[in-house]
Each structure stands twice: as C-alpha cells, then as structure tokens.
Design an enzyme around this catalytic site. Structure first.
Site, PDB file in Angstrom:
ATOM      1  N   LYS A  58       0.830  -1.112  -0.358  1.00 29.26           N
ATOM      2  CA  LYS A  58      -0.033  -0.311  -0.302  1.00 29.26           C
ATOM      3  C   LYS A  58       0.837   1.211   0.143  1.00 29.26           C
ATOM      4  O   LYS A  58       0.449   2.453  -0.943  1.00 29.26           O
ATOM      5  CB  LYS A  58      -0.691  -0.251   0.768  1.00 29.26           C
ATOM      6  CG  LYS A  58      -2.571  -0.872   0.974  1.00 29.26           C
ATOM      7  CD  LYS A  58      -3.154  -1.588   2.728  1.00 29.26           C
ATOM      8  CE  LYS A  58      -3.992  -2.294   2.389  1.00 29.26           C
ATOM      9  NZ  LYS A  58      -4.491  -2.219   3.280  1.00 29.26           N
ATOM     10  N   CYS A  77      -0.408   1.099   6.432  1.00 30.45           N
ATOM     11  CA  CYS A  77      -0.991   0.039   7.719  1.00 30.45           C
ATOM     12  C   CYS A  77      -1.701  -1.045   7.258  1.00 30.45           C
ATOM     13  O   CYS A  77      -2.494  -0.730   5.909  1.00 30.45           O
ATOM     14  CB  CYS A  77      -1.715   0.589   8.357  1.00 30.45           C
ATOM     15  SG  CYS A  77      -0.214   2.407   9.213  1.00 30.45           S
ATOM     16  N   ASP A  78      -1.484  -2.053   7.705  1.00 27.73           N
ATOM     17  CA  ASP A  78      -2.318  -2.979   6.930  1.00 27.73           C
ATOM     18  C   ASP A  78      -2.777  -3.746   8.779  1.00 27.73           C
ATOM     19  O   ASP A  78      -2.097  -4.777   8.824  1.00 27.73           O
ATOM     20  CB  ASP A  78      -2.252  -3.949   6.075  1.00 27.73           C
ATOM     21  CG  ASP A  78      -3.714  -4.303   5.687  1.00 27.73           C
ATOM     22  OD1 ASP A  78      -4.314  -4.414   5.292  1.00 27.73           O
ATOM     23  OD2 ASP A  78      -3.817  -5.581   6.292  1.00 27.73           O
ATOM     24  N   SER A  79      -3.956  -4.538   8.830  1.00 31.43           N
ATOM     25  CA  SER A  79      -4.700  -4.937   9.947  1.00 31.43           C
ATOM     26  C   SER A  79      -4.850  -6.351   9.753  1.00 31.43           C
ATOM     27  O   SER A  79      -5.546  -6.363   9.449  1.00 31.43           O
ATOM     28  CB  SER A  79      -5.201  -3.919  10.966  1.00 31.43           C
ATOM     29  OG  SER A  79      -4.578  -3.284  11.730  1.00 31.43           O
TER      30      SER A  79
END
Length: 204
Positions: A58, A77-79
C-alpha cells in the site's frame, strides 16, 4: 527537518483520527492494492508477515505518486487478526462476521498491524502485535453487533474504539495498534528515517 507532510495510504477513519489526536493532520490517498488478491497470492504466509507485506504494498503504491517530494512521508498500514495461526482480515459479509465472532467468543487472539514508511528513496517497516482476550458473547449480542454493520470492514470483525469495546476483556500491548496504527511504532519508523517526531506536528 521540519514541514514534513504525512500521507496516509488508507481510507480508515480510525487511523486518521488517531493521527489527528496525536497532533498530525494526514493527507489521505487510498492505495489501489487488492488485499484479497494479494493475500491469496502470498498464502501460505504467517499472519504477522501478511500484515507487513500488505502495508508495504500500500505504501509503495501511494508513494509512486510522490516521487521527487522529499518532504513527503508516506505511511501504509494493514491489520490482520490472528486466531490459532489463521489470518482474518475484513469479513465483508454479515454471515462471515457472525461465524468469526462466534469463533472468537471467550478466546484470546493477536492483532498484527504492519506499518511501512517511505521518505524519498528510503523506507522501513515493522509489525506490531497486541494480544486481546474476548468476553463470551451471546447469540443476541453477536447478531445485534453484526446488524450495526461496524464489523464488516474491520480486521477481525471488531474494533477497540467502537461498539465492540465492551466485548474485549483485556489487551496486552499497544492500544493504538488495535485501532489500526501504532503510535510508538510510527515514532520508531520516523526515527529510522532520520526525522524527529515533532517534525510531523507541522503536517497539513
């Protein structure tokens, strides 16, 4: 260095809110990364590693629009929620959310958030993990929560700062990480790139 612009490669209102509350007003530019396709392509992969790879993709996608802008810090960010070593992203549908929340009820899991920072030609990243224990939920509570629509577009089908907050018995680790962006981790990445945290307070 001062006057750094922070570009957040995410549409998440929760991440934006956390940054604003920390004195940073981000520029929002959503990446075009297909999370589902990339996840399928990377399998099998550990949930924590998946979170970091998605965050990196991203950030790189959005940073391509800011080449030559050395005053622009791009954050991706990625969760991913990890239950028994299985990665759970956004459920997207009510049926999937109900199934997942039933599986989480009364149990503990890990929320991994990958962070990737790019400043000019330099980049750095890391994953932060927070452990959570959930209360036992009744079918009525699960159905009522899913009916609000809140869990459909959040990793793991829950949020710490929303309607599901009463369902989280305890957390071990950074609370902001559960919301989607760890402030201590972001500060570390900013330092790795040669910036001081107050440099970001002037972002517009």
């Amino acid at each position: 260095m001062s006057g750094i612009r922070l570009v957040l490669a995410s549409a998440s209102p929760a991440r934006r809110r956390v940054l604003i509350e920390a004195g940073i007003t981000p520029i929002i530019q959503v990446s075009q990364v297909d999370e589902e396709a990339m996840t399928a392509e990377l399998e099998p992969i550990r949930p924590a590693d998946l979170a970091l790879e998605l965050a990196r993709a991203k950030a790189l996608d959005v940073a391509a629009h800011f080449i030559g802008h050395d005053d622009t810090l791009v954050i991706g960010c990625d969760s991913v929620f990890d239950l028994d070593g299985i990665a759970y992203g956004k459920p997207l549908t009510a049926a999937v959310a109900i199934e997942r929340i039933r599986g989480m009820s009364g149990r503990a899991g890990s929320l991994h958030t990958g962070h990737w920072a790019i400043l000019g030609e330099h980049s750095t990243g890391r994953t932060t993990t927070t452990e959570l224990t959930f209360a036992e939920l009744s079918d009525t509570e699960i159905a009522g929560y899913v009916a609000t629509g809140e869990p459909l577009n959040v990793a793991g089908s829950f949020t710490l700062d929303g309607r599901s907050a009463p369902f989280i018995r305890s957390i071990s680790g950074d609370p902001s990480n559960v919301i989607g962006i760890s402030m201590p981790t972001l500060r570390d990445l900013v330092g790795d790139l040669g910036l001081s945290w107050p440099d970001l307070w002037t972002s517009t």
